[in-house]
Motif scaffolding. Structure first.
Motif, short mmCIF file in Angstrom:
data_model
loop_
_atom_site.label_atom_id
_atom_site.label_comp_id
_atom_site.label_asym_id
_atom_site.label_seq_id
_atom_site.Cartn_x
_atom_site.Cartn_y
_atom_site.Cartn_z
N LEU A 1 -15.03 -24.25 37.92
CA LEU A 1 -16.32 -24.93 38.02
C LEU A 1 -17.45 -23.90 38.12
O LEU A 1 -18.44 -23.99 37.41
CB LEU A 1 -16.36 -25.87 39.22
CG LEU A 1 -17.69 -26.56 39.50
CD1 LEU A 1 -18.08 -27.47 38.33
CD2 LEU A 1 -17.64 -27.34 40.79
N ALA A 2 -17.28 -22.91 38.98
CA ALA A 2 -18.31 -21.88 39.15
C ALA A 2 -18.53 -21.10 37.85
O ALA A 2 -19.66 -20.84 37.45
CB ALA A 2 -17.92 -20.94 40.29
N LEU A 3 -17.44 -20.74 37.18
CA LEU A 3 -17.55 -20.00 35.92
C LEU A 3 -18.25 -20.83 34.85
O LEU A 3 -19.19 -20.36 34.19
CB LEU A 3 -16.16 -19.58 35.43
CG LEU A 3 -16.12 -18.91 34.06
CD1 LEU A 3 -16.87 -17.59 34.08
CD2 LEU A 3 -14.69 -18.72 33.62
N LYS A 4 -17.82 -22.06 34.69
CA LYS A 4 -18.41 -22.91 33.65
C LYS A 4 -19.86 -23.23 33.97
O LYS A 4 -20.70 -23.29 33.06
CB LYS A 4 -17.57 -24.16 33.45
CG LYS A 4 -16.27 -23.82 32.73
CD LYS A 4 -15.47 -24.99 32.32
CE LYS A 4 -14.22 -24.47 31.58
NZ LYS A 4 -13.26 -25.47 31.29
N LYS A 5 -20.16 -23.39 35.24
CA LYS A 5 -21.55 -23.65 35.64
C LYS A 5 -22.44 -22.48 35.23
O LYS A 5 -23.55 -22.68 34.72
CB LYS A 5 -21.61 -23.87 37.15
CG LYS A 5 -22.74 -24.71 37.62
CD LYS A 5 -22.58 -25.01 39.11
CE LYS A 5 -23.37 -26.23 39.44
NZ LYS A 5 -23.31 -26.57 40.85
N SER A 6 -21.95 -21.26 35.42
CA SER A 6 -22.74 -20.07 35.07
C SER A 6 -22.93 -19.93 33.56
O SER A 6 -23.86 -19.27 33.11
CB SER A 6 -22.09 -18.81 35.64
OG SER A 6 -20.91 -18.49 34.94
N GLU A 7 -22.06 -20.54 32.78
CA GLU A 7 -22.17 -20.47 31.32
C GLU A 7 -22.93 -21.67 30.74
O GLU A 7 -23.71 -21.51 29.81
CB GLU A 7 -20.78 -20.39 30.69
CG GLU A 7 -20.05 -19.11 31.01
CD GLU A 7 -18.62 -19.10 30.51
OE1 GLU A 7 -18.04 -20.18 30.27
OE2 GLU A 7 -18.07 -18.00 30.36
N VAL A 8 -22.70 -22.85 31.30
CA VAL A 8 -23.24 -24.08 30.72
C VAL A 8 -24.71 -24.29 31.07
O VAL A 8 -25.50 -24.67 30.20
CB VAL A 8 -22.40 -25.30 31.15
CG1 VAL A 8 -23.07 -26.60 30.77
CG2 VAL A 8 -21.01 -25.22 30.53
N GLU A 9 -25.09 -24.04 32.28
CA GLU A 9 -26.47 -24.32 32.68
C GLU A 9 -27.48 -23.51 31.86
O GLU A 9 -28.47 -24.08 31.37
CB GLU A 9 -26.65 -24.15 34.19
CG GLU A 9 -25.97 -25.30 34.92
CD GLU A 9 -26.04 -25.21 36.44
OE1 GLU A 9 -26.45 -24.16 36.97
OE2 GLU A 9 -25.69 -26.22 37.07
N PRO A 10 -27.27 -22.20 31.65
CA PRO A 10 -28.21 -21.47 30.77
C PRO A 10 -28.18 -21.98 29.33
O PRO A 10 -29.21 -22.00 28.65
CB PRO A 10 -27.74 -20.02 30.84
CG PRO A 10 -26.92 -19.93 32.06
CD PRO A 10 -26.34 -21.28 32.29
#
Length: 173
Positions: free
Chosen positions: A154-163
């Motif tokens: 979740l943390a990894l995908k959040k850092s990629e998806v939000e930008p």
């Protein structure tokens, strides 16, 4: 012509055939509507190796969208979870410009290999993006946020998806 198509199909489906990829490509080049329908039924079948070859054959036909529907259906079929990466890999043979949301779903919910390949497609394919496309992708993102597989991903995908979403939204503002 049907006799020739049947011979090529039989060679593609033969488990002892060393040149199965060649016959899949050849079948795709000569496929008619009936052959396309048969290949789609093979994609939905239980033999994943033949399904993979059928996907490859379909990638060579003129029926890109209909074929992609079948491939994505195979990717998201629970029985194919362990081989999801193979079906995601074959996507490189197709025109994915209209399939941002489907690729994004594979990135979010796919196996490790499928997710990694989908991320590569998201980074390299030039997609047709509309505000509606972004809303549909956000719907899947919100579902993922409320149902994460594990906190680390979740943390990894959040850092990629939000930008990524920020960048996409800026295109339309």
């Amino acid at each position: 012509m049907q006799e020739e198509i049947q011979k090529v199909l039989n060679r593609m489906c033969d488990p002892k055939e060393d040149e199965a990829y060649h016959f899949a490509d050849k079948l795709g080049m000569m496929a008619d509507e009936e052959t396309k329908d048969h290949l789609i039924s093979l994609v939905k079948g239980d033999n994943w190796e033949i399904a993979y070859l059928a996907c490859r054959a379909l990638s060579k036909t003129q029926w890109n969208e209909e074929s992609l529907d079948a491939v994505f259906e195979a990717i998201f079929d629970k029985k194919n979870k362990s081989i999801q990466g193979a079906f995601t890999q074959i996507l490189e043979e197709f025109d994915l410009a209209e399939r941002f949301v489907d690729i994004f779903r594979v990135y979010l919910f796919g196996s490790f290999k499928a997710s990694t390949l989908a991320k590569d497609y998201l980074d390299s394919v030039e997609f047709e993006i509309t505000p509606r496309t972004i809303r549909k992708a956000e719907k899947h993102w919100n579902h993922y946020l409320h149902n994460p597989e594990d906190e680390g991903s979740l943390a990894l995908k959040k850092s990629e998806v939000e930008p990524m979403f920020q960048e996409l939204k800026e295109l339309f503002s």
